[in-house]
Design a protein around this motif. Sequence first.
Motif, PDB file in Angstrom:
ATOM      1  N   THR A 167       0.874  -1.170   0.000  1.00 18.00           N
ATOM      2  CA  THR A 167       0.000   0.000   0.000  1.00 18.00           C
ATOM      3  C   THR A 167       0.913   1.222   0.000  1.00 18.00           C
ATOM      4  O   THR A 167       2.141   1.080   0.091  1.00 18.00           O
ATOM      5  CB  THR A 167      -0.890   0.029   1.263  1.00 18.00           C
ATOM      6  OG1 THR A 167      -0.073   0.272   2.412  1.00 18.00           O
ATOM      7  CG2 THR A 167      -1.667  -1.269   1.436  1.00 18.00           C
ATOM      8  N   PRO A 168       0.359   2.413  -0.080  1.00 13.70           N
ATOM      9  CA  PRO A 168       1.219   3.600  -0.005  1.00 13.70           C
ATOM     10  C   PRO A 168       2.010   3.694   1.302  1.00 13.70           C
ATOM     11  O   PRO A 168       3.048   4.336   1.372  1.00 13.70           O
ATOM     12  CB  PRO A 168       0.231   4.768  -0.126  1.00 13.70           C
ATOM     13  CG  PRO A 168      -0.925   4.209  -0.880  1.00 13.70           C
ATOM     14  CD  PRO A 168      -1.031   2.771  -0.410  1.00 13.70           C
ATOM     15  N   ARG A 169       1.537   3.011   2.345  1.00 11.65           N
ATOM     16  CA  ARG A 169       2.172   3.094   3.655  1.00 11.65           C
ATOM     17  C   ARG A 169       3.184   1.986   3.925  1.00 11.65           C
ATOM     18  O   ARG A 169       4.191   2.201   4.591  1.00 11.65           O
ATOM     19  CB  ARG A 169       1.107   3.075   4.741  1.00 11.65           C
ATOM     20  CG  ARG A 169       1.686   3.160   6.151  1.00 11.65           C
ATOM     21  CD  ARG A 169       0.632   3.366   7.199  1.00 11.65           C
ATOM     22  NE  ARG A 169       0.073   4.694   6.997  1.00 11.65           N
ATOM     23  CZ  ARG A 169      -1.132   5.067   7.382  1.00 11.65           C
ATOM     24  NH1 ARG A 169      -1.918   4.216   7.994  1.00 11.65           N
ATOM     25  NH2 ARG A 169      -1.576   6.278   7.142  1.00 11.65           N
ATOM     26  N   MET A 170       2.885   0.772   3.461  1.00  8.21           N
ATOM     27  CA  MET A 170       3.731  -0.363   3.843  1.00  8.21           C
ATOM     28  C   MET A 170       3.505  -1.569   2.952  1.00  8.21           C
ATOM     29  O   MET A 170       2.554  -1.608   2.182  1.00  8.21           O
ATOM     30  CB  MET A 170       3.462  -0.760   5.297  1.00  8.21           C
ATOM     31  CG  MET A 170       2.032  -1.203   5.534  1.00  8.21           C
ATOM     32  SD  MET A 170       1.651  -1.573   7.244  1.00  8.21           S
ATOM     33  CE  MET A 170       2.160  -3.261   7.315  1.00  8.21           C
ATOM     34  N   SER A 171       4.378  -2.551   3.098  1.00  7.50           N
ATOM     35  CA  SER A 171       4.241  -3.848   2.440  1.00  7.50           C
ATOM     36  C   SER A 171       4.136  -4.917   3.521  1.00  7.50           C
ATOM     37  O   SER A 171       4.818  -4.828   4.548  1.00  7.50           O
ATOM     38  CB  SER A 171       5.455  -4.140   1.556  1.00  7.50           C
ATOM     39  OG  SER A 171       5.556  -3.186   0.530  1.00  7.50           O
ATOM     40  N   GLN A 172       3.315  -5.922   3.287  1.00  9.90           N
ATOM     41  CA  GLN A 172       3.199  -7.019   4.250  1.00  9.90           C
ATOM     42  C   GLN A 172       4.413  -7.940   4.206  1.00  9.90           C
ATOM     43  O   GLN A 172       4.795  -8.512   5.223  1.00  9.90           O
ATOM     44  CB  GLN A 172       1.918  -7.816   3.994  1.00  9.90           C
ATOM     45  CG  GLN A 172       0.662  -7.096   4.410  1.00  9.90           C
ATOM     46  CD  GLN A 172       0.599  -6.884   5.905  1.00  9.90           C
ATOM     47  OE1 GLN A 172       0.907  -7.766   6.703  1.00  9.90           O
ATOM     48  NE2 GLN A 172       0.196  -5.694   6.300  1.00  9.90           N
ATOM     49  N   ILE A 173       5.006  -8.102   3.015  1.00  5.03           N
ATOM     50  CA  ILE A 173       6.183  -8.952   2.842  1.00  5.03           C
ATOM     51  C   ILE A 173       7.192  -8.181   2.005  1.00  5.03           C
ATOM     52  O   ILE A 173       6.843  -7.623   0.975  1.00  5.03           O
ATOM     53  CB  ILE A 173       5.845 -10.260   2.093  1.00  5.03           C
ATOM     54  CG1 ILE A 173       4.718 -11.031   2.775  1.00  5.03           C
ATOM     55  CG2 ILE A 173       7.086 -11.130   1.926  1.00  5.03           C
ATOM     56  CD1 ILE A 173       4.144 -12.165   1.920  1.00  5.03           C
ATOM     57  N   VAL A 174       8.442  -8.183   2.458  1.00 12.06           N
ATOM     58  CA  VAL A 174       9.531  -7.616   1.668  1.00 12.06           C
ATOM     59  C   VAL A 174      10.632  -8.667   1.608  1.00 12.06           C
ATOM     60  O   VAL A 174      11.087  -9.168   2.637  1.00 12.06           O
ATOM     61  CB  VAL A 174      10.080  -6.303   2.267  1.00 12.06           C
ATOM     62  CG1 VAL A 174      11.276  -5.814   1.464  1.00 12.06           C
ATOM     63  CG2 VAL A 174       8.995  -5.232   2.317  1.00 12.06           C
ATOM     64  N   GLN A 175      11.028  -9.013   0.376  1.00 15.50           N
ATOM     65  CA  GLN A 175      12.119  -9.968   0.172  1.00 15.50           C
ATOM     66  C   GLN A 175      13.323  -9.212  -0.365  1.00 15.50           C
ATOM     67  O   GLN A 175      13.221  -8.458  -1.329  1.00 15.50           O
ATOM     68  CB  GLN A 175      11.704 -11.033  -0.846  1.00 15.50           C
ATOM     69  CG  GLN A 175      10.589 -11.929  -0.376  1.00 15.50           C
ATOM     70  CD  GLN A 175      10.167 -12.880  -1.468  1.00 15.50           C
ATOM     71  OE1 GLN A 175       9.084 -12.741  -2.013  1.00 15.50           O
ATOM     72  NE2 GLN A 175      11.011 -13.841  -1.776  1.00 15.50           N
ATOM     73  N   HIS A 176      14.465  -9.441   0.273  1.00 16.62           N
ATOM     74  CA  HIS A 176      15.731  -8.847  -0.176  1.00 16.62           C
ATOM     75  C   HIS A 176      16.753  -9.974  -0.180  1.00 16.62           C
ATOM     76  O   HIS A 176      17.172 -10.454   0.883  1.00 16.62           O
ATOM     77  CB  HIS A 176      16.161  -7.720   0.767  1.00 16.62           C
ATOM     78  CG  HIS A 176      17.457  -7.104   0.375  1.00 16.62           C
ATOM     79  ND1 HIS A 176      18.603  -7.293   1.107  1.00 16.62           N
ATOM     80  CD2 HIS A 176      17.796  -6.312  -0.680  1.00 16.62           C
ATOM     81  CE1 HIS A 176      19.595  -6.644   0.526  1.00 16.62           C
ATOM     82  NE2 HIS A 176      19.127  -6.039  -0.556  1.00 16.62           N
ATOM     83  N   GLY A 177      17.098 -10.431  -1.353  1.00 15.34           N
ATOM     84  CA  GLY A 177      17.979 -11.589  -1.433  1.00 15.34           C
ATOM     85  C   GLY A 177      17.299 -12.783  -0.797  1.00 15.34           C
ATOM     86  O   GLY A 177      16.160 -13.112  -1.114  1.00 15.34           O
ATOM     87  N   ASP A 178      17.983 -13.407   0.134  1.00 14.58           N
ATOM     88  CA  ASP A 178      17.432 -14.576   0.813  1.00 14.58           C
ATOM     89  C   ASP A 178      16.794 -14.239   2.156  1.00 14.58           C
ATOM     90  O   ASP A 178      16.486 -15.137   2.941  1.00 14.58           O
ATOM     91  CB  ASP A 178      18.533 -15.624   1.027  1.00 14.58           C
ATOM     92  CG  ASP A 178      18.924 -16.307  -0.268  1.00 14.58           C
ATOM     93  OD1 ASP A 178      18.071 -16.410  -1.167  1.00 14.58           O
ATOM     94  OD2 ASP A 178      20.092 -16.728  -0.387  1.00 14.58           O
ATOM     95  N   THR A 179      16.594 -12.957   2.427  1.00 18.69           N
ATOM     96  CA  THR A 179      15.982 -12.537   3.687  1.00 18.69           C
ATOM     97  C   THR A 179      14.580 -12.012   3.416  1.00 18.69           C
ATOM     98  O   THR A 179      14.350 -11.266   2.473  1.00 18.69           O
ATOM     99  CB  THR A 179      16.828 -11.453   4.371  1.00 18.69           C
ATOM    100  OG1 THR A 179      18.177 -11.927   4.500  1.00 18.69           O
ATOM    101  CG2 THR A 179      16.304 -11.136   5.754  1.00 18.69           C
ATOM    102  N   VAL A 180      13.651 -12.410   4.277  1.00 23.13           N
ATOM    103  CA  VAL A 180      12.249 -12.023   4.162  1.00 23.13           C
ATOM    104  C   VAL A 180      11.833 -11.300   5.436  1.00 23.13           C
ATOM    105  O   VAL A 180      12.075 -11.788   6.540  1.00 23.13           O
ATOM    106  CB  VAL A 180      11.349 -13.266   3.955  1.00 23.13           C
ATOM    107  CG1 VAL A 180       9.882 -12.888   3.946  1.00 23.13           C
ATOM    108  CG2 VAL A 180      11.746 -14.004   2.690  1.00 23.13           C
ATOM    109  N   TYR A 181      11.218 -10.155   5.248  1.00 29.75           N
ATOM    110  CA  TYR A 181      10.738  -9.351   6.369  1.00 29.75           C
ATOM    111  C   TYR A 181       9.221  -9.285   6.293  1.00 29.75           C
ATOM    112  O   TYR A 181       8.670  -8.970   5.240  1.00 29.75           O
ATOM    113  CB  TYR A 181      11.295  -7.927   6.281  1.00 29.75           C
ATOM    114  CG  TYR A 181      12.797  -7.867   6.226  1.00 29.75           C
ATOM    115  CD1 TYR A 181      13.546  -7.701   7.384  1.00 29.75           C
ATOM    116  CD2 TYR A 181      13.464  -7.993   5.009  1.00 29.75           C
ATOM    117  CE1 TYR A 181      14.931  -7.651   7.328  1.00 29.75           C
ATOM    118  CE2 TYR A 181      14.851  -7.950   4.951  1.00 29.75           C
ATOM    119  CZ  TYR A 181      15.573  -7.780   6.110  1.00 29.75           C
ATOM    120  OH  TYR A 181      16.948  -7.740   6.056  1.00 29.75           O
ATOM    121  N   LEU A 182       8.544  -9.596   7.392  1.00 25.66           N
ATOM    122  CA  LEU A 182       7.100  -9.441   7.448  1.00 25.66           C
ATOM    123  C   LEU A 182       6.767  -8.197   8.257  1.00 25.66           C
ATOM    124  O   LEU A 182       7.429  -7.910   9.261  1.00 25.66           O
ATOM    125  CB  LEU A 182       6.434 -10.647   8.117  1.00 25.66           C
ATOM    126  CG  LEU A 182       6.624 -12.014   7.469  1.00 25.66           C
ATOM    127  CD1 LEU A 182       5.754 -13.046   8.185  1.00 25.66           C
ATOM    128  CD2 LEU A 182       6.306 -11.983   5.984  1.00 25.66           C
TER     129      LEU A 182
END
Length: 115
Positions: free
Chosen positions: A10-25
């Motif tokens: 959304t304009p405010r945030m993402s529920q999942i962000v993948q950067h390389g082999d790391t995933v942030y919820l």
Amino acid sequence: MTEITRHHTTPRMSQIVQHGDTVYLAGQIGEGATVAEQTQSCLNKVDALLAEIGLDKTRILQSTIWLADMADFAQMNDVWDHWVAEGHAPARACGEAKLARPDFLVEVLVIAARR
């Protein structure tokens, strides 16, 4: 340069962000009247988001848990302890914080590994 992939943005945030082999919820807020109900709801959301990208809770590296009141620590831990995969407990921190709304009792953040 390592690619960054975002899901449910959304304009405010993402529920999942993948950067390389790391995933942030993003922090997951649960539904229910009690800390136990909200914790289980949060963890169900974590399971669903991880499954969406082909992972499960055994891939969690770290979790941060925010409670509106540390007096609820034992109740949250009871749910957490039944949920966490045996032999795969992540690094974890838990603290007290004023959450976004008074009815929010717990928020769970997760970092996981793809490989």
